[in-house]
Design a protein around this motif. Structure first.
Motif, PDB file in Angstrom:
ATOM      1  N   UNK A   1     -56.285 -83.155  36.763  1.00 47.19           N
ATOM      2  CA  UNK A   1     -57.290 -84.190  36.878  1.00 47.19           C
ATOM      3  C   UNK A   1     -57.069 -85.189  35.734  1.00 47.19           C
ATOM      4  N   UNK A   2     -56.850 -86.427  36.064  1.00 45.50           N
ATOM      5  CA  UNK A   2     -56.473 -87.457  35.094  1.00 45.50           C
ATOM      6  C   UNK A   2     -57.523 -87.657  34.014  1.00 45.50           C
ATOM      7  N   UNK A   3     -58.789 -87.794  34.378  1.00 50.41           N
ATOM      8  CA  UNK A   3     -59.821 -88.064  33.375  1.00 50.41           C
ATOM      9  C   UNK A   3     -59.927 -86.903  32.398  1.00 50.41           C
ATOM     10  N   UNK A   4     -59.965 -85.685  32.917  1.00 45.10           N
ATOM     11  CA  UNK A   4     -60.056 -84.514  32.041  1.00 45.10           C
ATOM     12  C   UNK A   4     -58.836 -84.450  31.122  1.00 45.10           C
ATOM     13  N   UNK A  52     -68.116 -83.461  28.418  1.00 40.20           N
ATOM     14  CA  UNK A  52     -67.713 -84.138  29.655  1.00 40.20           C
ATOM     15  C   UNK A  52     -66.642 -83.341  30.382  1.00 40.20           C
ATOM     16  N   UNK A  53     -65.685 -82.783  29.650  1.00 34.67           N
ATOM     17  CA  UNK A  53     -64.640 -81.982  30.284  1.00 34.67           C
ATOM     18  C   UNK A  53     -65.266 -80.811  31.035  1.00 34.67           C
ATOM     19  N   UNK A  54     -66.167 -80.092  30.380  1.00 39.38           N
ATOM     20  CA  UNK A  54     -66.826 -78.954  31.024  1.00 39.38           C
ATOM     21  C   UNK A  54     -67.638 -79.406  32.238  1.00 39.38           C
ATOM     22  N   UNK A  55     -68.341 -80.534  32.105  1.00 38.65           N
ATOM     23  CA  UNK A  55     -69.151 -81.038  33.198  1.00 38.65           C
ATOM     24  C   UNK A  55     -68.286 -81.457  34.382  1.00 38.65           C
ATOM     25  N   UNK A  57     -65.273 -80.337  35.090  1.00 39.67           N
ATOM     26  CA  UNK A  57     -64.705 -79.128  35.695  1.00 39.67           C
ATOM     27  C   UNK A  57     -65.725 -78.427  36.584  1.00 39.67           C
ATOM     28  N   UNK A  58     -66.989 -78.434  36.187  1.00 37.07           N
ATOM     29  CA  UNK A  58     -68.028 -77.750  36.952  1.00 37.07           C
ATOM     30  C   UNK A  58     -68.531 -78.562  38.144  1.00 37.07           C
ATOM     31  N   UNK A  59     -68.601 -79.893  37.969  1.00 41.13           N
ATOM     32  CA  UNK A  59     -69.280 -80.729  38.965  1.00 41.13           C
ATOM     33  C   UNK A  59     -68.430 -81.841  39.569  1.00 41.13           C
ATOM     34  N   UNK A  60     -67.227 -82.026  39.080  1.00 35.27           N
ATOM     35  CA  UNK A  60     -66.403 -83.148  39.535  1.00 35.27           C
ATOM     36  C   UNK A  60     -66.763 -84.416  38.782  1.00 35.27           C
ATOM     37  N   UNK A  61     -66.003 -85.455  39.051  1.00 37.50           N
ATOM     38  CA  UNK A  61     -66.220 -86.734  38.367  1.00 37.50           C
ATOM     39  C   UNK A  61     -67.503 -87.400  38.849  1.00 37.50           C
ATOM     40  N   UNK A  62     -68.135 -88.115  37.938  1.00 40.76           N
ATOM     41  CA  UNK A  62     -69.338 -88.871  38.279  1.00 40.76           C
ATOM     42  C   UNK A  62     -68.933 -90.104  39.076  1.00 40.76           C
ATOM     43  N   UNK A  63     -69.817 -90.612  39.920  1.00 40.78           N
ATOM     44  CA  UNK A  63     -69.504 -91.820  40.676  1.00 40.78           C
ATOM     45  C   UNK A  63     -69.380 -93.044  39.760  1.00 40.78           C
TER      46      UNK A  63
END
Length: 72
Positions: A1-4, A52-55, A57-63
């Motif tokens: 995942x690029x953002x992570x 943010x990384x943990x979030x 990974x758990x929930x996917x990227x925010x819109x």
């Protein structure tokens, strides 16, 4: 995942700023205060990035358009 992955790559950069500020032999109290502020800011930003990384990974990227928010 690029953002992570990009966020994870920024953590060592911030860590180097902390080490440099901690190890600097600074006699001017103004500059020492600045170095201490850098340490505090970088520690806070590292914690935020890890959140943010943990979030993600758990929930996917925010819109798109989701504002920056503190992560618990």
């Amino acid at each position: 995942m690029i953002i992570r992955d990009g966020t994870q790559a920024m953590i060592p950069h911030h860590s180097i700023a902390i080490l440099t500020s901690e190890r600097a032999d600074i006699s001017d109290p103004r500059v020492r205060a600045l170095a201490d502020a850098i340490i505090e800011a970088q520690l806070s930003e590292i914690a935020e990035m890890k959140g943010y990384i943990a979030n993600i990974e758990a929930n996917g990227e925010a819109p798109a358009g989701t504002p920056r928010a503190e992560i618990d």
